[in-house]
Design a protein around this motif. Structure first.
Motif, short mmCIF file in Angstrom:
data_model
loop_
_atom_site.label_atom_id
_atom_site.label_comp_id
_atom_site.label_asym_id
_atom_site.label_seq_id
_atom_site.Cartn_x
_atom_site.Cartn_y
_atom_site.Cartn_z
N MET A 1 -13.78 -15.21 22.51
CA MET A 1 -14.26 -16.23 22.65
C MET A 1 -15.58 -16.16 21.65
SD MET A 1 -15.56 -19.54 23.55
CE MET A 1 -16.65 -20.70 24.51
N ILE A 2 -15.73 -14.91 21.04
CA ILE A 2 -16.54 -14.94 19.44
C ILE A 2 -15.98 -14.18 18.89
CG2 ILE A 2 -17.36 -12.11 20.10
CD1 ILE A 2 -19.78 -14.57 19.43
N ARG A 3 -15.09 -14.57 18.75
CA ARG A 3 -14.56 -14.35 17.85
C ARG A 3 -13.90 -15.97 16.61
NH1 ARG A 3 -9.37 -9.71 18.73
NH2 ARG A 3 -9.98 -8.28 17.04
N LEU A 4 -13.41 -16.62 17.90
CA LEU A 4 -13.46 -18.50 17.45
C LEU A 4 -14.18 -18.43 16.22
CD1 LEU A 4 -11.17 -20.08 17.28
CD2 LEU A 4 -12.12 -20.63 20.00
N LEU A 5 -15.50 -18.31 17.35
CA LEU A 5 -16.75 -19.01 16.70
C LEU A 5 -17.16 -17.98 15.40
CD1 LEU A 5 -19.67 -20.96 17.32
CD2 LEU A 5 -20.26 -19.07 18.23
N ILE A 6 -16.78 -17.10 15.11
CA ILE A 6 -17.02 -16.39 14.00
C ILE A 6 -16.23 -16.77 12.74
CG2 ILE A 6 -17.91 -14.39 12.98
CD1 ILE A 6 -19.43 -14.22 14.98
N ARG A 7 -14.85 -16.80 13.71
CA ARG A 7 -14.00 -17.57 12.62
C ARG A 7 -13.89 -18.35 12.30
NH1 ARG A 7 -8.25 -15.11 15.46
NH2 ARG A 7 -8.67 -13.49 15.00
N ARG A 8 -14.77 -20.07 12.65
CA ARG A 8 -15.18 -21.59 12.46
C ARG A 8 -15.85 -20.90 11.56
NH1 ARG A 8 -13.72 -25.00 17.77
NH2 ARG A 8 -11.24 -24.02 17.95
N LEU A 9 -17.10 -20.36 12.15
CA LEU A 9 -18.78 -19.87 11.68
C LEU A 9 -17.86 -20.11 10.32
CD1 LEU A 9 -21.14 -18.75 12.99
CD2 LEU A 9 -20.64 -21.32 12.47
N ALA A 10 -17.69 -18.51 9.11
CA ALA A 10 -16.46 -18.29 8.81
C ALA A 10 -15.92 -19.40 7.48
CB ALA A 10 -15.40 -16.87 8.30
N LEU A 11 -14.71 -20.38 7.90
CA LEU A 11 -14.45 -21.07 7.66
C LEU A 11 -15.22 -22.14 6.91
CD1 LEU A 11 -11.44 -22.33 6.76
CD2 LEU A 11 -11.83 -23.35 8.92
N GLY A 12 -16.36 -22.46 7.88
CA GLY A 12 -17.31 -23.40 7.55
C GLY A 12 -18.04 -23.10 5.82
N LEU A 58 -18.50 -9.37 5.97
CA LEU A 58 -18.74 -8.41 6.71
C LEU A 58 -19.03 -8.42 7.80
CD1 LEU A 58 -20.48 -6.31 4.42
CD2 LEU A 58 -18.47 -5.55 4.71
N VAL A 59 -19.12 -9.37 8.54
CA VAL A 59 -19.24 -10.08 9.69
C VAL A 59 -18.49 -10.28 10.68
CG1 VAL A 59 -20.76 -11.85 11.38
CG2 VAL A 59 -22.19 -10.81 9.50
N LEU A 60 -17.55 -11.44 9.58
CA LEU A 60 -15.79 -10.99 9.80
C LEU A 60 -15.28 -10.57 10.02
CD1 LEU A 60 -14.09 -13.33 10.88
CD2 LEU A 60 -13.16 -13.52 8.61
N ASP A 61 -15.60 -8.93 9.36
CA ASP A 61 -14.40 -7.71 9.48
C ASP A 61 -15.04 -7.87 10.96
OD1 ASP A 61 -12.69 -5.88 9.28
OD2 ASP A 61 -14.05 -4.37 8.50
N TYR A 62 -16.35 -7.00 11.04
CA TYR A 62 -16.94 -6.22 12.67
C TYR A 62 -16.10 -7.27 13.32
CZ TYR A 62 -20.37 -4.75 15.95
OH TYR A 62 -20.74 -4.15 16.89
N PHE A 63 -16.44 -7.65 13.66
CA PHE A 63 -16.32 -8.77 14.77
C PHE A 63 -14.67 -8.90 14.81
CE2 PHE A 63 -20.54 -10.05 14.75
CZ PHE A 63 -20.74 -10.36 15.94
N GLU A 64 -13.88 -9.21 13.87
CA GLU A 64 -12.62 -9.37 14.15
C GLU A 64 -11.49 -7.59 14.83
OE1 GLU A 64 -10.32 -11.13 14.00
OE2 GLU A 64 -11.15 -12.51 13.89
N ASN A 65 -12.27 -6.34 13.78
CA ASN A 65 -12.61 -5.21 14.60
C ASN A 65 -12.58 -4.13 15.94
OD1 ASN A 65 -10.15 -5.29 12.44
ND2 ASN A 65 -11.59 -4.34 11.08
N LYS A 66 -13.77 -5.10 16.09
CA LYS A 66 -14.66 -4.73 18.02
C LYS A 66 -13.75 -4.57 18.42
CE LYS A 66 -18.35 -6.01 19.92
NZ LYS A 66 -19.33 -7.12 20.13
N GLY A 67 -13.63 -3.82 19.37
CA GLY A 67 -12.30 -3.58 20.04
C GLY A 67 -11.28 -3.25 20.00
N GLU A 68 -10.76 -2.21 19.34
CA GLU A 68 -9.61 -2.51 18.84
C GLU A 68 -9.18 -0.69 18.86
OE1 GLU A 68 -7.55 -3.25 14.74
OE2 GLU A 68 -7.70 -5.39 15.20
N GLY A 69 -10.73 0.20 18.31
CA GLY A 69 -10.35 1.49 18.53
C GLY A 69 -10.65 1.91 20.04
N GLU A 70 -10.85 0.91 21.17
CA GLU A 70 -11.44 1.79 22.56
C GLU A 70 -9.33 1.61 23.43
OE1 GLU A 70 -13.46 -1.51 23.84
OE2 GLU A 70 -14.59 -0.93 22.85
#
Length: 70
Positions: A1-12, A58-70
């Motif tokens: 959910m937060i990833r989609l919001l961050i993606r849309r904000l980055a696109l905007g 950088l913010v977009l990358d952080y949220f996209e990769n958050k949780g991948e290392g778990e």
């Protein structure tokens, strides 16, 4: 959910970036005066957008990769 919001904000943001550094809006900032950190406004304007875009990526990358290392 937060990833989609961050993606849309980055696109905007990048759509706003496109409008800010191309012909209609860039003509508002093409004067040699005032100087910003020793650069004319016509150079400082796109440089500022590049720096802000880097931070957005950088913010977009952080949220996209958050949780991948778990």
């Amino acid at each position: 959910m937060i990833r989609l919001l961050i993606r849309r904000l980055a696109l905007g943001f990048f759509l706003l970036y496109l409008l800010a550094v191309t012909w209609p809006a860039a003509t508002l900032f093409r004067s040699p005066e005032p100087m910003v950190f020793g650069l004319p406004l016509s150079m400082a304007w796109p440089i500022a957008w590049i720096v802000i875009a880097f931070i957005v990526l950088l913010v977009l990358d952080y949220f996209e990769n958050k949780g991948e290392g778990e």
